[in-house]
Write a protein that holds these residues in place. Sequence first.
Motif, short mmCIF file in Angstrom:
data_model
loop_
_atom_site.label_atom_id
_atom_site.label_comp_id
_atom_site.label_asym_id
_atom_site.label_seq_id
_atom_site.Cartn_x
_atom_site.Cartn_y
_atom_site.Cartn_z
N ASP A 8 12.02 28.63 -1.24
CA ASP A 8 13.37 28.16 -0.92
C ASP A 8 13.60 26.71 -1.35
O ASP A 8 14.73 26.23 -1.30
CB ASP A 8 13.65 28.32 0.58
N GLU A 9 12.56 26.02 -1.79
CA GLU A 9 12.70 24.64 -2.24
C GLU A 9 12.70 24.57 -3.77
O GLU A 9 11.69 24.88 -4.41
CB GLU A 9 11.55 23.79 -1.69
N PRO A 10 13.80 24.18 -4.39
CA PRO A 10 13.88 24.11 -5.85
C PRO A 10 12.81 23.23 -6.48
O PRO A 10 12.28 23.54 -7.56
CB PRO A 10 15.29 23.56 -6.11
N VAL A 11 12.47 22.13 -5.82
CA VAL A 11 11.44 21.23 -6.36
C VAL A 11 10.09 21.94 -6.42
O VAL A 11 9.35 21.81 -7.39
CB VAL A 11 11.35 19.94 -5.51
N ALA A 12 9.77 22.70 -5.39
CA ALA A 12 8.50 23.44 -5.37
C ALA A 12 8.48 24.50 -6.46
O ALA A 12 7.44 24.72 -7.10
CB ALA A 12 8.30 24.08 -3.99
N LEU A 13 9.62 25.14 -6.70
CA LEU A 13 9.70 26.14 -7.78
C LEU A 13 9.48 25.48 -9.14
O LEU A 13 8.83 26.06 -10.01
CB LEU A 13 11.07 26.83 -7.77
N GLU A 14 10.01 24.30 -9.31
CA GLU A 14 9.84 23.60 -10.58
C GLU A 14 8.37 23.27 -10.83
O GLU A 14 7.90 23.34 -11.97
CB GLU A 14 10.68 22.32 -10.60
N VAL A 15 7.64 22.93 -9.77
CA VAL A 15 6.20 22.67 -9.91
C VAL A 15 5.48 23.93 -10.39
O VAL A 15 4.65 23.88 -11.30
CB VAL A 15 5.60 22.19 -8.57
N VAL A 16 5.80 25.09 -9.78
CA VAL A 16 5.17 26.34 -10.19
C VAL A 16 5.53 26.67 -11.63
O VAL A 16 4.67 27.07 -12.42
CB VAL A 16 5.60 27.50 -9.25
N ARG A 17 6.81 26.49 -12.00
CA ARG A 17 7.23 26.77 -13.38
C ARG A 17 6.49 25.88 -14.37
O ARG A 17 6.02 26.34 -15.42
CB ARG A 17 8.75 26.56 -13.53
N SER A 18 6.35 24.60 -14.03
CA SER A 18 5.68 23.66 -14.92
C SER A 18 4.20 24.03 -15.09
O SER A 18 3.68 24.06 -16.21
CB SER A 18 5.81 22.24 -14.38
N HIS A 19 3.54 24.31 -13.97
CA HIS A 19 2.12 24.67 -14.03
C HIS A 19 1.93 25.99 -14.78
O HIS A 19 1.02 26.12 -15.61
CB HIS A 19 1.56 24.80 -12.62
N ALA A 20 2.77 26.99 -14.48
CA ALA A 20 2.62 28.31 -15.10
C ALA A 20 2.80 28.25 -16.61
O ALA A 20 2.17 29.02 -17.35
CB ALA A 20 3.61 29.29 -14.48
N SER A 21 3.64 27.33 -17.08
CA SER A 21 3.87 27.21 -18.53
C SER A 21 2.61 26.76 -19.26
O SER A 21 2.51 26.91 -20.49
CB SER A 21 5.00 26.22 -18.80
N LYS A 22 1.64 26.23 -18.54
CA LYS A 22 0.40 25.75 -19.15
C LYS A 22 -0.74 26.77 -19.03
O LYS A 22 -1.85 26.50 -19.50
CB LYS A 22 -0.02 24.43 -18.50
N VAL A 23 -0.48 27.92 -18.41
CA VAL A 23 -1.50 28.97 -18.26
C VAL A 23 -1.19 30.07 -19.26
O VAL A 23 -0.19 30.78 -19.12
CB VAL A 23 -1.51 29.54 -16.82
N PRO A 24 -2.01 30.23 -20.29
CA PRO A 24 -1.66 31.14 -21.39
C PRO A 24 -1.57 32.61 -21.01
O PRO A 24 -0.86 33.37 -21.68
CB PRO A 24 -2.79 30.91 -22.41
N PHE A 25 -2.25 33.03 -19.95
CA PHE A 25 -2.24 34.46 -19.60
C PHE A 25 -1.26 34.79 -18.48
O PHE A 25 -1.25 35.90 -17.96
CB PHE A 25 -3.65 34.92 -19.22
N VAL A 26 -0.41 33.83 -18.10
CA VAL A 26 0.63 34.06 -17.09
C VAL A 26 2.00 33.82 -17.73
O VAL A 26 2.25 32.76 -18.31
CB VAL A 26 0.45 33.13 -15.87
N GLU A 27 2.89 34.80 -17.62
CA GLU A 27 4.26 34.66 -18.11
C GLU A 27 5.21 34.72 -16.91
O GLU A 27 5.42 35.78 -16.32
CB GLU A 27 4.61 35.78 -19.09
N LEU A 28 5.73 33.57 -16.52
CA LEU A 28 6.65 33.49 -15.39
C LEU A 28 8.04 33.88 -15.89
O LEU A 28 8.70 33.11 -16.58
CB LEU A 28 6.65 32.08 -14.79
N THR A 29 8.51 35.07 -15.53
CA THR A 29 9.76 35.59 -16.07
C THR A 29 10.97 35.27 -15.20
O THR A 29 12.10 35.35 -15.68
CB THR A 29 9.67 37.12 -16.24
#
Length: 224
Positions: A8-29
């Motif tokens: 529910d916190e947009p800032v927390a979601l942005e952290v997950v999106r940023s981190h996930a973009s650096k993990v090659p085997f995870v595609e955050l859709t």
Amino acid sequence: MIAIAIDDEPVALEVVRSHASKVPFVELTASFTDAFQALDYLRKHQVDLIFLDIKMPDISGIEFYNSLSRKPLVIFTTAYSEHAVTSFELDAVDYLLKPFSLPRFMKACSKAQEVYQWRNQDKQQDYIFLKTGYELVKVWFNEITYLVAEGNYINVVMRGSKLLTRMTFSEMESVLPPASFIRVHRSYIVNKEHVDRIERHQVTIHGEQIPVSENYSQQIMNLR
């Protein structure tokens, strides 16, 4: 792995999106601040992994996950450490305590990848990796004598050892080679190669009597 994030916190979601973009085997859709929008998305899309906040308005992450009929892998994210035990009981891949670093996030993703590969492992191979606690243990099919359901767990019995793993019988049956294993009771699956004696209401494996229920008695008698 196809993943989504719910917080529910947009800032927390942005952290997950940023981190996930650096993990090659995870595609955050997709990512959601509204859990009910995420629920609608899950009804229409196949997802392998959820990054799920526990403390959310209207519905908690734990309640949300329990409501899913098909449960993807889940990594809980929260600022509250008291939920760690509950997340483990739900068989979460990992539990990320906010704020979490990129290395800690990548470690959680690596755990998820291991479990994902286990779930999708080749059924033609002669072994299986079973999850016990936070480890994956290699077990050869021919070493398994029988399996017994114990609540939300399965006790995998081998000669001289046992292994407790959290999974359902239907999940286990989907990976066991049908040529070797047979269900004899709602709580028992046996390895036919280890059966020493067959009777209508029980089979004997290395001196142990395993019950055979009425629903499976004809099936087991046909083995003779």
